[in-house]
Design an enzyme around this catalytic site. Structure first.
Site, PDB file in Angstrom:
ATOM      1  N   ASP A 108       0.863  -1.180   0.000  1.00  0.00           N
ATOM      2  CA  ASP A 108       0.000   0.000   0.000  1.00  0.00           C
ATOM      3  C   ASP A 108       0.901   1.231   0.000  1.00  0.00           C
ATOM      4  O   ASP A 108       1.955   1.247   0.651  1.00  0.00           O
ATOM      5  CB  ASP A 108      -0.855   0.044   1.273  1.00  0.00           C
ATOM      6  CG  ASP A 108      -2.038  -0.909   1.232  1.00  0.00           C
ATOM      7  OD1 ASP A 108      -2.121  -1.733   0.309  1.00  0.00           O
ATOM      8  OD2 ASP A 108      -2.880  -0.821   2.145  1.00  0.00           O
ATOM      9  N   HIS A 164       4.717  -7.382  -0.029  1.00  0.00           N
ATOM     10  CA  HIS A 164       4.329  -8.664  -0.611  1.00  0.00           C
ATOM     11  C   HIS A 164       4.964  -8.853  -1.981  1.00  0.00           C
ATOM     12  O   HIS A 164       5.480  -7.905  -2.585  1.00  0.00           O
ATOM     13  CB  HIS A 164       2.811  -8.752  -0.707  1.00  0.00           C
ATOM     14  CG  HIS A 164       2.128  -8.810   0.637  1.00  0.00           C
ATOM     15  ND1 HIS A 164       1.460  -9.926   1.079  1.00  0.00           N
ATOM     16  CD2 HIS A 164       2.029  -7.885   1.630  1.00  0.00           C
ATOM     17  CE1 HIS A 164       0.966  -9.690   2.291  1.00  0.00           C
ATOM     18  NE2 HIS A 164       1.292  -8.459   2.645  1.00  0.00           N
ATOM     19  N   SER A 262       8.758   3.527   4.841  1.00  0.00           N
ATOM     20  CA  SER A 262       9.856   3.393   3.894  1.00  0.00           C
ATOM     21  C   SER A 262       9.374   3.237   2.459  1.00  0.00           C
ATOM     22  O   SER A 262       8.290   3.684   2.100  1.00  0.00           O
ATOM     23  CB  SER A 262      10.745   2.217   4.284  1.00  0.00           C
ATOM     24  OG  SER A 262      12.008   2.367   3.682  1.00  0.00           O
TER      25      SER A 262
END
Length: 298
Positions: A108, A164, A262
């Site tokens: 996200d 992911h 990050s």
């Protein structure tokens, strides 16, 4: 020879357009980045009820975070701020796009930059580039991605902070690269040359159906750590650390997580023939599992 602090500050001021942005970016050269992250990390890991409650509640209020999409629905259910920050989504919250040969967002966040690697150069911000070899801390690996494609996703503090897999691949190598801990927001990206190739990072290299590919997890200001399913939580060192692996991960599987905000960078080879989706540009909001593009893999 490294530039002096005076030279670094001068370079920063010359590269950043707005005075308030110059001050913000230049100040990051002065603060003890590693020490600040260590202190923040100790507080973030604390399980003391008062410390945990203060950090979690204050942070959630400041960033408007609700738990509707998350597995644990109560702020009291988290054992520490780190536990809250790396909170897990419900299983149905982020469906993984099933487009054949699709590349999905690893996290996200928002698109910092996306496009083609020009020879060996990746766009960092308007008019600012860095090399793949510098980012990967290996010139041979960098040359492999010449004329390939890349996508840089910035994770804001309010975002879900697990990373992911954007494709299915076999993890064959990780390379921890020590470095600075500048912020990775847009202001700093525009003002600090080679930002992503200067910050602490973990390079993950995969064998895929279209050749070698990479996901780079880049640390940032006050990031208390990087963790992956293959390495566990990384210990900071002063030298590059390389590990060999043999772990197959499917598209959408969790690769790792950040303890505070990050950036994740996906690098694909020229052979992949990647075509990015129309409409993806600087500051486009994306979600983990969303289709970013397709390859010509067969």
């Amino acid at each position: 020879m490294k530039n002096s602090l005076k030279d670094q500050l001068k370079n920063t001021l010359n590269h950043t357009p707005l005075s308030k942005d110059k001050l913000f970016t230049a100040a990051q050269h002065l603060v003890p980045q590693q020490r600040l992250s260590e202190v923040a990390g100790r507080f973030a890991a604390s399980r003391h009820p008062l410390v945990k409650k203060a950090f979690v509640r204050t942070f959630a209020k400041a960033y408007g975070i609700t738990l509707d999409e998350y597995e644990r629905k109560s702020f009291n259910a988290y054992e520490s701020f780190n536990d809250f920050f790396t909170r897990e989504l419900t299983e149905e919250a982020r469906p993984i796009d099933a487009t054949e040969h699709g590349i999905v967002s690893p996290a996200d966040g928002s698109i910092s930059q996306i496009g083609q690697i020009e020879q060996d150069k990746l766009l960092q911000a308007k008019g600012t580039y860095y090399t793949a070899g510098h980012l990967l801390a290996d010139n041979d690996d960098g040359n492999y991605f010449a004329d390939g494609s890349f996508a840089t996703v910035y994770l804001a503090p309010s975002n879900y902070h697990r990373v992911h897999m954007p494709f299915t691949g076999r993890l064959v190598k990780t390379r921890y690269v020590p470095g600075s801990l500048f912020s990775v927001n847009n202001t700093t990206a525009a003002g600090v040359p080679d930002l992503f190739a200067r910050n602490e990072r973990l390079v993950c290299l995969f064998e895929t159906e279209f050749g070698m590919a990479s996901v780079v997890m880049v640390g940032a200001m006050i990031v208390a750590g990087i963790e992956t399913v293959a390495t566990g939580k990384l210990q900071r060192t002063d030298s590059v650390q390389t590990q060999e692996h043999d772990m197959t991960l499917n598209k959408g599987d969790e690769l790792g997580r950040f303890y505070l905000g990050s950036t994740a960078i996906v690098l694909l080879p020229k052979a992949a023939g990647t075509k990015w989706q129309a409409g993806l540009d600087h500051n486009t909001i994306v979600q983990m599992g969303q289709l970013l593009g397709t390859t010509n893999a067969k």
